[in-house]
Design a protein around this motif. Structure first.
Motif, PDB file in Angstrom:
ATOM      1  N   VAL A 105       0.812  -1.226   0.000  1.00  0.00           N
ATOM      2  CA  VAL A 105       0.000   0.000   0.000  1.00  0.00           C
ATOM      3  C   VAL A 105       0.848   1.280   0.000  1.00  0.00           C
ATOM      4  O   VAL A 105       0.336   2.354  -0.324  1.00  0.00           O
ATOM      5  CB  VAL A 105      -0.983   0.020   1.197  1.00  0.00           C
ATOM      6  CG1 VAL A 105      -2.099  -0.962   0.986  1.00  0.00           C
ATOM      7  CG2 VAL A 105      -0.291  -0.256   2.518  1.00  0.00           C
ATOM      8  N   TYR A 106       2.117   1.167   0.400  1.00  0.00           N
ATOM      9  CA  TYR A 106       2.967   2.365   0.414  1.00  0.00           C
ATOM     10  C   TYR A 106       4.020   2.336  -0.708  1.00  0.00           C
ATOM     11  O   TYR A 106       4.957   3.132  -0.705  1.00  0.00           O
ATOM     12  CB  TYR A 106       3.663   2.530   1.780  1.00  0.00           C
ATOM     13  CG  TYR A 106       2.723   2.829   2.953  1.00  0.00           C
ATOM     14  CD1 TYR A 106       1.490   3.443   2.763  1.00  0.00           C
ATOM     15  CD2 TYR A 106       3.096   2.535   4.260  1.00  0.00           C
ATOM     16  CE1 TYR A 106       0.647   3.719   3.839  1.00  0.00           C
ATOM     17  CE2 TYR A 106       2.252   2.816   5.340  1.00  0.00           C
ATOM     18  CZ  TYR A 106       1.027   3.407   5.118  1.00  0.00           C
ATOM     19  OH  TYR A 106       0.199   3.697   6.185  1.00  0.00           O
ATOM     20  N   GLN A 107       3.831   1.432  -1.689  1.00  0.00           N
ATOM     21  CA  GLN A 107       4.737   1.309  -2.842  1.00  0.00           C
ATOM     22  C   GLN A 107       4.939   2.629  -3.570  1.00  0.00           C
ATOM     23  O   GLN A 107       5.986   2.871  -4.143  1.00  0.00           O
ATOM     24  CB  GLN A 107       4.123   0.345  -3.872  1.00  0.00           C
ATOM     25  CG  GLN A 107       4.606  -1.078  -3.828  1.00  0.00           C
ATOM     26  CD  GLN A 107       6.088  -1.213  -4.067  1.00  0.00           C
ATOM     27  OE1 GLN A 107       6.610  -0.655  -5.025  1.00  0.00           O
ATOM     28  NE2 GLN A 107       6.762  -1.946  -3.209  1.00  0.00           N
ATOM     29  N   MET A 354      -2.606   2.699   6.204  1.00  0.00           N
ATOM     30  CA  MET A 354      -3.125   1.530   5.477  1.00  0.00           C
ATOM     31  C   MET A 354      -2.217   0.306   5.626  1.00  0.00           C
ATOM     32  O   MET A 354      -1.035   0.434   5.893  1.00  0.00           O
ATOM     33  CB  MET A 354      -3.229   1.866   3.991  1.00  0.00           C
ATOM     34  CG  MET A 354      -4.273   2.920   3.696  1.00  0.00           C
ATOM     35  SD  MET A 354      -4.399   3.217   1.929  1.00  0.00           S
ATOM     36  CE  MET A 354      -2.889   4.040   1.558  1.00  0.00           C
ATOM     37  N   ARG A 355      -2.829  -0.854   5.440  1.00  0.00           N
ATOM     38  CA  ARG A 355      -2.093  -2.120   5.385  1.00  0.00           C
ATOM     39  C   ARG A 355      -2.775  -3.026   4.366  1.00  0.00           C
ATOM     40  O   ARG A 355      -3.941  -2.826   4.028  1.00  0.00           O
ATOM     41  CB  ARG A 355      -2.116  -2.860   6.744  1.00  0.00           C
ATOM     42  CG  ARG A 355      -1.648  -2.062   7.939  1.00  0.00           C
ATOM     43  CD  ARG A 355      -0.136  -1.929   8.002  1.00  0.00           C
ATOM     44  NE  ARG A 355       0.279  -1.265   9.238  1.00  0.00           N
ATOM     45  CZ  ARG A 355       0.487   0.044   9.359  1.00  0.00           C
ATOM     46  NH1 ARG A 355       0.346   0.835   8.307  1.00  0.00           N
ATOM     47  NH2 ARG A 355       0.864   0.553  10.511  1.00  0.00           N
ATOM     48  N   TRP A 356      -2.053  -4.069   3.963  1.00  0.00           N
ATOM     49  CA  TRP A 356      -2.594  -5.072   3.046  1.00  0.00           C
ATOM     50  C   TRP A 356      -2.769  -6.379   3.828  1.00  0.00           C
ATOM     51  O   TRP A 356      -1.859  -6.806   4.528  1.00  0.00           O
ATOM     52  CB  TRP A 356      -1.601  -5.279   1.893  1.00  0.00           C
ATOM     53  CG  TRP A 356      -2.048  -6.300   0.902  1.00  0.00           C
ATOM     54  CD1 TRP A 356      -1.712  -7.623   0.899  1.00  0.00           C
ATOM     55  CD2 TRP A 356      -2.909  -6.092  -0.215  1.00  0.00           C
ATOM     56  NE1 TRP A 356      -2.312  -8.249  -0.156  1.00  0.00           N
ATOM     57  CE2 TRP A 356      -3.065  -7.336  -0.860  1.00  0.00           C
ATOM     58  CE3 TRP A 356      -3.561  -4.968  -0.722  1.00  0.00           C
ATOM     59  CZ2 TRP A 356      -3.848  -7.490  -1.995  1.00  0.00           C
ATOM     60  CZ3 TRP A 356      -4.350  -5.124  -1.849  1.00  0.00           C
ATOM     61  CH2 TRP A 356      -4.486  -6.363  -2.482  1.00  0.00           C
ATOM     62  N   GLY A 428       4.752   2.255  14.935  1.00  0.00           N
ATOM     63  CA  GLY A 428       4.599   3.588  15.528  1.00  0.00           C
ATOM     64  C   GLY A 428       5.744   4.497  15.102  1.00  0.00           C
ATOM     65  O   GLY A 428       6.850   4.034  14.815  1.00  0.00           O
ATOM     66  N   CYS A 429       5.468   5.788  15.067  1.00  0.00           N
ATOM     67  CA  CYS A 429       6.445   6.757  14.561  1.00  0.00           C
ATOM     68  C   CYS A 429       7.753   6.703  15.345  1.00  0.00           C
ATOM     69  O   CYS A 429       7.767   6.769  16.570  1.00  0.00           O
ATOM     70  CB  CYS A 429       5.852   8.163  14.666  1.00  0.00           C
ATOM     71  SG  CYS A 429       6.986   9.425  14.123  1.00  0.00           S
ATOM     72  N   LEU A 430       8.865   6.635  14.621  1.00  0.00           N
ATOM     73  CA  LEU A 430      10.169   6.610  15.272  1.00  0.00           C
ATOM     74  C   LEU A 430      10.687   8.023  15.524  1.00  0.00           C
ATOM     75  O   LEU A 430      11.650   8.214  16.239  1.00  0.00           O
ATOM     76  CB  LEU A 430      11.168   5.848  14.391  1.00  0.00           C
ATOM     77  CG  LEU A 430      10.823   4.378  14.120  1.00  0.00           C
ATOM     78  CD1 LEU A 430      11.792   3.770  13.115  1.00  0.00           C
ATOM     79  CD2 LEU A 430      10.854   3.597  15.424  1.00  0.00           C
TER      80      LEU A 430
HETATM   81  C1  HEM Z   1       4.475  15.753  14.066  1.00  0.00           C
HETATM   82  C2  HEM Z   1       5.335  14.976  13.423  1.00  0.00           C
HETATM   83  C3  HEM Z   1       5.092  13.561  12.978  1.00  0.00           C
HETATM   84  C4  HEM Z   1       3.917  12.856  12.858  1.00  0.00           C
HETATM   85  C5  HEM Z   1       2.494  13.338  13.136  1.00  0.00           C
HETATM   86  C6  HEM Z   1       4.258  11.507  12.398  1.00  0.00           C
HETATM   87  C7  HEM Z   1       3.337  10.495  12.178  1.00  0.00           C
HETATM   88  C8  HEM Z   1       3.673   9.191  11.876  1.00  0.00           C
HETATM   89  C9  HEM Z   1       2.722   8.113  11.728  1.00  0.00           C
HETATM   90  C10 HEM Z   1       1.211   8.240  11.863  1.00  0.00           C
HETATM   91  C11 HEM Z   1       3.417   6.978  11.450  1.00  0.00           C
HETATM   92  C12 HEM Z   1       2.849   5.582  11.271  1.00  0.00           C
HETATM   93  C13 HEM Z   1       2.542   5.256   9.814  1.00  0.00           C
HETATM   94  C14 HEM Z   1       1.783   3.949   9.693  1.00  0.00           C
HETATM   95  O1  HEM Z   1       1.460   3.296  10.681  1.00  0.00           O
HETATM   96  O2  HEM Z   1       1.506   3.566   8.543  1.00  0.00           O
HETATM   97  C15 HEM Z   1       4.812   7.346  11.392  1.00  0.00           C
HETATM   98  C16 HEM Z   1       5.851   6.454  11.124  1.00  0.00           C
HETATM   99  C17 HEM Z   1       7.171   6.841  11.019  1.00  0.00           C
HETATM  100  N1  HEM Z   1       7.706   8.080  11.266  1.00  0.00           N
HETATM  101 FE1  HEM Z   1       6.667   9.724  11.848  1.00  0.00          FE
HETATM  102  N2  HEM Z   1       5.616  11.436  12.232  1.00  0.00           N
HETATM  103  C18 HEM Z   1       6.172  12.657  12.598  1.00  0.00           C
HETATM  104  C19 HEM Z   1       7.509  12.994  12.570  1.00  0.00           C
HETATM  105  C20 HEM Z   1       8.523  12.155  12.217  1.00  0.00           C
HETATM  106  C21 HEM Z   1       9.929  12.528  12.160  1.00  0.00           C
HETATM  107  C22 HEM Z   1      10.481  13.907  12.522  1.00  0.00           C
HETATM  108  C23 HEM Z   1      10.610  11.422  11.747  1.00  0.00           C
HETATM  109  C24 HEM Z   1      12.100  11.230  11.525  1.00  0.00           C
HETATM  110  C25 HEM Z   1      12.985  12.172  11.511  1.00  0.00           C
HETATM  111  C26 HEM Z   1       9.638  10.345  11.556  1.00  0.00           C
HETATM  112  C27 HEM Z   1       9.954   9.066  11.154  1.00  0.00           C
HETATM  113  C28 HEM Z   1       9.054   8.034  11.043  1.00  0.00           C
HETATM  114  C29 HEM Z   1       9.424   6.687  10.634  1.00  0.00           C
HETATM  115  C30 HEM Z   1      10.829   6.198  10.276  1.00  0.00           C
HETATM  116  C31 HEM Z   1       8.238   5.928  10.625  1.00  0.00           C
HETATM  117  C32 HEM Z   1       8.087   4.456  10.218  1.00  0.00           C
HETATM  118  C33 HEM Z   1       8.067   3.555  11.403  1.00  0.00           C
HETATM  119  C34 HEM Z   1       7.803   2.109  11.028  1.00  0.00           C
HETATM  120  O3  HEM Z   1       7.130   1.846  10.026  1.00  0.00           O
HETATM  121  O4  HEM Z   1       8.269   1.233  11.748  1.00  0.00           O
HETATM  122  N3  HEM Z   1       8.401  10.835  11.833  1.00  0.00           N
HETATM  123  N4  HEM Z   1       4.957   8.692  11.666  1.00  0.00           N
END
Ligand code: HEM
Length: 468
Positions: A105-107, A354-356, A428-430
């Motif tokens: 879904v994120y392709q 999203m997920r598949w 969850g967001c890293l």
């Molecule tokens: C207000 C700021 C941010 C919001 C609202 C946010 C929101 C999110 C959300 C909702 C996801 C989950 C996506 C999913 O489940 O499909 C996610 C994943 C991720 N975010 Fe953030 N993000 C923010 C900032 C950042 C920043 C600053 C970074 C890195 C510098 C970052 C890196 C990542 C990464 C690497 C993932 C993937 C984690 C995984 O799939 O294991 N995010 N983010």
């Protein structure tokens, strides 16, 4: 005669088997059909697309009251099943990659991030690349990044002068890309190549059009510019990385962290991988953080009670620590944290996750209905919609940061996955701590140094400022 009997017996057996099979399937099938989620009623063929293009949140607002927390939308040749609210979304967040995956879904991100990274690689490699993110964003590194964030904010707002009128959204976007350049892309980009790199990033960013989600390789000018920009960016990073390696110097930034990262088999990252991971970091963190900073400002400027509370907190904390603003000082700013978190609840930048589905699973709604979600569906949840559910949040459309304070903690009371602006569980967001520190560093500076007033109608971001 004997032969005739044989044929008769075989015939009877065949018919009996068919009837039995029919009976068994009749017993099983209706039950499983009954447990399929309700389906959004649509005009045939393109009805789903029309509803979806009007905006997924509009569609959710219309269908949730009619169909409940689990329902399916037929979108062209795909079935998208929505899971809204913590009661039905735990599996969405917690499931293993072999059950629910992101790659399909994120392709559409692949042409932006480039080959060999994130959604272009198998889960085992992606997991390792996410480990590189975790390492680049650990507390010891964040402490160094905060000093750079604070310095960037001071230098940037100094240029505002003593008083004037600014477009807040535009200004904060600019500051956040400067800060990201410093902390993530590194000193070379920030000091010498900022204009080039931000223009190239802008082209990559603009290459993500609504149509790109469905046809990421469509030969349109925006995609062509995206591809050229990514190639040029890769060239720039290749030369930065090789000169860093030659100089044997080490910097505290995400670039360095990715250069030093190694896969389990001790293989070091390639230059192309480092570039791709940095683009992914910018994509993940740039708009998300700048939108959230702007909403936080807009709410504070229009909520006297919370503006006074954050100002009071700034006075108390700075009274304790003098002029020092570092990681630990920012971490003490709880009122500001809640104000940002509430802006983010009302306006999560990611509208849909999203997920598949690779295997069927079941969910039970709050009112006890059970549904089976078949293999092959896209499953989706929506932070924008789920963060405003009235059985979780009191007056969900009201800006009320105290809902997260001790004693209320509405996001925890209804259980895990009630607040999903940063997703949760397995993916969850890293970057959450990085994002909060950056937004806090900006607003702590603004609150302590300027008297701000919103002059455009809410939510546009124009405001006037006067140096305190
Ligand atoms: C207000 C700021 C941010 C919001 C609202 C946010 C929101 C999110 C959300 C909702 C996801 C989950 C996506 C999913 O489940 O499909 C996610 C994943 C991720 N975010 Fe953030 N993000 C923010 C900032 C950042 C920043 C600053 C970074 C890195 C510098 C970052 C890196 C990542 C990464 C690497 C993932 C993937 C984690 C995984 O799939 O294991 N995010 N983010």
């Amino acid at each position: 005669m004997d032969t005739d009997n044989k044929f008769l017996n075989v015939g009877v057996l065949l018919v009996a088997t068919l009837i039995a099979a029919k009976l068994i399937s009749a017993l099983i099938m209706p039950r499983s059909r009954k447990r399929l989620p309700p389906v959004v009623r649509l005009m045939p063929v393109i009805g789903g697309l029309i509803r979806f293009l009007k905006g997924p949140v509009v569609m959710l607002r219309e269908e949730y009251p009619k169909l409940g927390s689990v329902f399916t939308l037929n979108l062209l040749n795909k079935k998208v099943t929505f899971l809204i609210g913590p009661e039905v979304s735990a599996h969405f967040f917690k499931a293993s990659e072999s059950d629910l995956s992101q790659q399909e879904v994120y392709q559409f991100n692949v042409p932006s991030f480039g080959p060999g990274v994130v959604f272009d690689v198998d889960y085992s490699i992606r997991q390792e690349q996410f480990r590189f993110f975790t390492e680049a964003l650990r507390v010891t590194k964040l402490k160094g990044y905060v000093d750079q964030m604070v310095k960037e904010a001071e230098d940037f707002f100094w240029k505002w002068g003593d008083s004037g009128e600014v477009d807040l959204k535009y200004e904060l976007e600019h500051l956040i890309i400067l800060t990201a350049s410093r902390c993530l892309l590194g000193r070379e980009v920030r000091e010498k190549l900022f204009a080039d790199v931000s223009a190239l990033f802008h082209d990559i960013d603009n290459g993500m059009q609504p149509i790109s989600v469905i046809f990421p390789y469509l030969p349109i000018p925006a995609h062509r510019r995206r591809d050229q920009a990514r190639k040029k960016l890769a060239g720039i990073f290749e030369s930065i990385i090789s000169s860093r390696k030659l100089a044997e110097k080490s910097d505290n930034d995400m670039l360095q962290s990715f250069i030093d990262s190694k896969y389990k088999d001790r293989r070091p990252t390639t230059e192309a991988e480092v570039t791709g991971l940095l683009i992914a970091a910018l994509f993940a963190g740039q708009h998300t953080s700048s939108i959230t900073s702007t909403w936080t400002g807009a709410y504070l400027m229009t909520n006297e009670k919370y503006l006074s509370a954050v100002l009071e907190e700034q006075k108390d904390i700075m009274g304790k620590h003098g002029d020092i603003v570092d990681h630990d000082v920012l971490s003490e700013m709880d009122v500001l944290y809640r104000c940002i978190k509430e802006a983010l609840r009302l306006h999560p930048p990611l509208l849909m996750l999203m997920r598949w589905t690779h295997s069927e699973f079941s969910v039970t709604t709050r009112d006890g209905k059970e549904y089976d979600i078949p293999k092959g569906h896209v499953v989706a949840t929506s932070p924008s919609f789920a963060n405003r559910l009235s059985h979780i949040y009191k007056d969900p459309d009201t800006y009320d940061p105290d809902r997260f304070a001790a004693g209320r903690e509405e996001d925890k009371a209804a259980g895990t996955f009630s607040y999903i602006s940063f997703g949760g569980g397995r993916h969850g967001c890293l970057g959450e701590p990085f994002a909060y520190l950056q937004i806090k560093a900006i607003w702590s500076h603004l609150l302590r140094n300027f008297d701000l007033e919103l002059i455009s109608p809410f939510p546009e971001g124009t405001m006037i400022h006067n140096m305190l």
